[in-house]
Design a protein around this motif. Sequence first.
Motif, mmCIF file in Angstrom:
data_model
loop_
_atom_site.group_PDB
_atom_site.id
_atom_site.type_symbol
_atom_site.label_atom_id
_atom_site.label_comp_id
_atom_site.label_asym_id
_atom_site.label_seq_id
_atom_site.Cartn_x
_atom_site.Cartn_y
_atom_site.Cartn_z
ATOM 1 N N GLY A 53 -0.684 -3.617 10.512
ATOM 2 C CA GLY A 53 0.717 -4.008 10.646
ATOM 3 C C GLY A 53 1.521 -3.981 9.366
ATOM 4 O O GLY A 53 2.549 -4.653 9.266
ATOM 5 N N SER A 54 1.078 -3.208 8.387
ATOM 6 C CA SER A 54 1.833 -3.086 7.148
ATOM 7 C C SER A 54 1.691 -1.666 6.599
ATOM 8 O O SER A 54 0.810 -0.911 6.998
ATOM 9 C CB SER A 54 1.340 -4.093 6.102
ATOM 10 O OG SER A 54 0.024 -3.765 5.689
ATOM 11 N N VAL A 55 2.575 -1.332 5.694
ATOM 12 C CA VAL A 55 2.538 -0.042 5.012
ATOM 13 C C VAL A 55 2.600 -0.309 3.514
ATOM 14 O O VAL A 55 3.402 -1.126 3.058
ATOM 15 C CB VAL A 55 3.716 0.860 5.445
ATOM 16 C CG1 VAL A 55 3.795 2.119 4.601
ATOM 17 C CG2 VAL A 55 3.593 1.217 6.921
ATOM 18 N N THR A 56 1.750 0.390 2.762
ATOM 19 C CA THR A 56 1.764 0.314 1.301
ATOM 20 C C THR A 56 2.033 1.711 0.760
ATOM 21 O O THR A 56 1.367 2.675 1.143
ATOM 22 C CB THR A 56 0.428 -0.205 0.746
ATOM 23 O OG1 THR A 56 0.172 -1.497 1.299
ATOM 24 C CG2 THR A 56 0.463 -0.304 -0.767
ATOM 25 N N VAL A 57 3.016 1.815 -0.123
ATOM 26 C CA VAL A 57 3.346 3.081 -0.778
ATOM 27 C C VAL A 57 3.013 2.932 -2.254
ATOM 28 O O VAL A 57 3.505 2.022 -2.918
ATOM 29 C CB VAL A 57 4.835 3.435 -0.598
ATOM 30 C CG1 VAL A 57 5.187 4.706 -1.359
ATOM 31 C CG2 VAL A 57 5.189 3.571 0.877
ATOM 32 N N THR A 58 2.156 3.819 -2.748
ATOM 33 C CA THR A 58 1.797 3.827 -4.162
ATOM 34 C C THR A 58 2.385 5.080 -4.798
ATOM 35 O O THR A 58 2.109 6.195 -4.351
ATOM 36 C CB THR A 58 0.273 3.806 -4.350
ATOM 37 O OG1 THR A 58 -0.260 2.658 -3.670
ATOM 38 C CG2 THR A 58 -0.104 3.736 -5.825
ATOM 39 N N VAL A 69 13.265 -4.897 3.147
ATOM 40 C CA VAL A 69 12.035 -5.678 3.049
ATOM 41 C C VAL A 69 11.081 -4.977 2.096
ATOM 42 O O VAL A 69 11.206 -3.788 1.831
ATOM 43 C CB VAL A 69 11.347 -5.831 4.422
ATOM 44 C CG1 VAL A 69 12.231 -6.584 5.395
ATOM 45 C CG2 VAL A 69 10.965 -4.479 4.996
ATOM 46 N N GLY A 70 10.131 -5.713 1.603
ATOM 47 C CA GLY A 70 9.090 -5.137 0.771
ATOM 48 C C GLY A 70 8.893 -5.927 -0.510
ATOM 49 O O GLY A 70 9.784 -6.652 -0.950
ATOM 50 N N ARG A 71 7.686 -5.781 -1.055
ATOM 51 C CA ARG A 71 7.357 -6.415 -2.338
ATOM 52 C C ARG A 71 6.964 -5.323 -3.310
ATOM 53 O O ARG A 71 6.105 -4.487 -3.025
ATOM 54 C CB ARG A 71 6.207 -7.397 -2.172
ATOM 55 C CG ARG A 71 6.595 -8.658 -1.441
ATOM 56 C CD ARG A 71 5.543 -9.751 -1.592
ATOM 57 N NE ARG A 71 4.181 -9.281 -1.406
ATOM 58 C CZ ARG A 71 3.468 -9.410 -0.292
ATOM 59 N NH1 ARG A 71 4.006 -9.991 0.763
ATOM 60 N NH2 ARG A 71 2.235 -8.973 -0.216
ATOM 61 N N LEU A 72 7.554 -5.344 -4.465
ATOM 62 C CA LEU A 72 7.354 -4.334 -5.486
ATOM 63 C C LEU A 72 6.438 -4.866 -6.570
ATOM 64 O O LEU A 72 6.634 -5.976 -7.070
ATOM 65 C CB LEU A 72 8.711 -3.960 -6.082
ATOM 66 C CG LEU A 72 8.732 -2.969 -7.225
ATOM 67 C CD1 LEU A 72 8.254 -1.598 -6.763
ATOM 68 C CD2 LEU A 72 10.144 -2.886 -7.791
ATOM 69 N N SER A 73 5.440 -4.058 -6.942
ATOM 70 C CA SER A 73 4.542 -4.406 -8.044
ATOM 71 C C SER A 73 4.460 -3.223 -8.998
ATOM 72 O O SER A 73 4.447 -2.069 -8.566
ATOM 73 C CB SER A 73 3.131 -4.712 -7.535
ATOM 74 O OG SER A 73 3.130 -5.793 -6.651
ATOM 75 N N HIS A 74 4.386 -3.523 -10.272
ATOM 76 C CA HIS A 74 4.216 -2.494 -11.290
ATOM 77 C C HIS A 74 2.732 -2.355 -11.593
ATOM 78 O O HIS A 74 2.018 -3.351 -11.701
ATOM 79 C CB HIS A 74 4.968 -2.881 -12.569
ATOM 80 C CG HIS A 74 6.437 -2.982 -12.374
ATOM 81 N ND1 HIS A 74 7.296 -1.937 -12.615
ATOM 82 C CD2 HIS A 74 7.202 -4.001 -11.922
ATOM 83 C CE1 HIS A 74 8.524 -2.312 -12.337
ATOM 84 N NE2 HIS A 74 8.495 -3.557 -11.908
ATOM 85 N N ILE A 75 2.268 -1.113 -11.707
ATOM 86 C CA ILE A 75 0.909 -0.844 -12.162
ATOM 87 C C ILE A 75 1.029 0.017 -13.413
ATOM 88 O O ILE A 75 2.131 0.459 -13.766
ATOM 89 C CB ILE A 75 0.055 -0.171 -11.065
ATOM 90 C CG1 ILE A 75 0.709 1.120 -10.566
ATOM 91 C CG2 ILE A 75 -0.180 -1.129 -9.903
ATOM 92 C CD1 ILE A 75 -0.123 1.903 -9.571
ATOM 93 N N GLU A 76 -0.091 0.274 -14.061
ATOM 94 C CA GLU A 76 -0.043 0.958 -15.360
ATOM 95 C C GLU A 76 0.776 2.251 -15.333
ATOM 96 O O GLU A 76 1.636 2.454 -16.180
ATOM 97 C CB GLU A 76 -1.453 1.260 -15.849
ATOM 98 C CG GLU A 76 -1.488 1.864 -17.231
ATOM 99 C CD GLU A 76 -2.885 2.060 -17.755
ATOM 100 O OE1 GLU A 76 -3.041 2.894 -18.654
ATOM 101 O OE2 GLU A 76 -3.809 1.391 -17.275
ATOM 102 N N ASP A 77 0.524 3.115 -14.394
ATOM 103 C CA ASP A 77 1.224 4.402 -14.344
ATOM 104 C C ASP A 77 2.007 4.579 -13.048
ATOM 105 O O ASP A 77 2.062 5.674 -12.487
ATOM 106 C CB ASP A 77 0.227 5.556 -14.496
ATOM 107 C CG ASP A 77 -0.388 5.601 -15.880
ATOM 108 O OD1 ASP A 77 0.330 5.289 -16.849
ATOM 109 O OD2 ASP A 77 -1.577 5.922 -15.983
ATOM 110 N N GLY A 78 2.628 3.495 -12.561
ATOM 111 C CA GLY A 78 3.378 3.656 -11.332
ATOM 112 C C GLY A 78 3.860 2.368 -10.712
ATOM 113 O O GLY A 78 3.977 1.335 -11.365
ATOM 114 N N LEU A 79 4.115 2.460 -9.419
ATOM 115 C CA LEU A 79 4.626 1.342 -8.637
ATOM 116 C C LEU A 79 3.863 1.253 -7.327
ATOM 117 O O LEU A 79 3.443 2.275 -6.783
ATOM 118 C CB LEU A 79 6.105 1.555 -8.302
ATOM 119 C CG LEU A 79 7.079 1.714 -9.454
ATOM 120 C CD1 LEU A 79 8.431 2.174 -8.925
ATOM 121 C CD2 LEU A 79 7.222 0.393 -10.191
#
Length: 127
Positions: free
Chosen positions: A20-25, A79-89
């Motif tokens: 029931g969710s989608v994650t975009v990297t 809607v959505g939660r944004l997180s930063h990672i080393e080389d992206g989002l």
Amino acid sequence: MTYEQKPQYLTSVLVEERDGSVTVTLGLGDPIPGEAENFGYAVDYYGQDGNGGKRFGVRFGSEATTHVFDWSSSTQANVGRLSHIEDGLVIFYPDAGVGLDAIGKISAFSHLNGQDVQTDFPVTLLR
């Protein structure tokens, strides 16, 4: 531009649908040249007949906003939660789904100040 994120070229895009969710990297690389008033990234997809589908996106300006746009109903949910990672989002969209059994075309794009920078960028879809 007051938000600390700076526009960068896409290097990879992964869309994962589960429970029931989608994650975009988004993998991000070199900076996109130019002054940024606003910029963003999105994934668009459609059914095999070219209809339906959604856009999962993130836009940066004075703040970061995430959204899901449904092409069938022409409605948008911010809607959505944004997180930063080393080389992206990483953007997590709760209570979301791809919504189509069979995907026709899926691709990503980036934009700077309302102008497309990258288009038809390949996307990996995991379901």
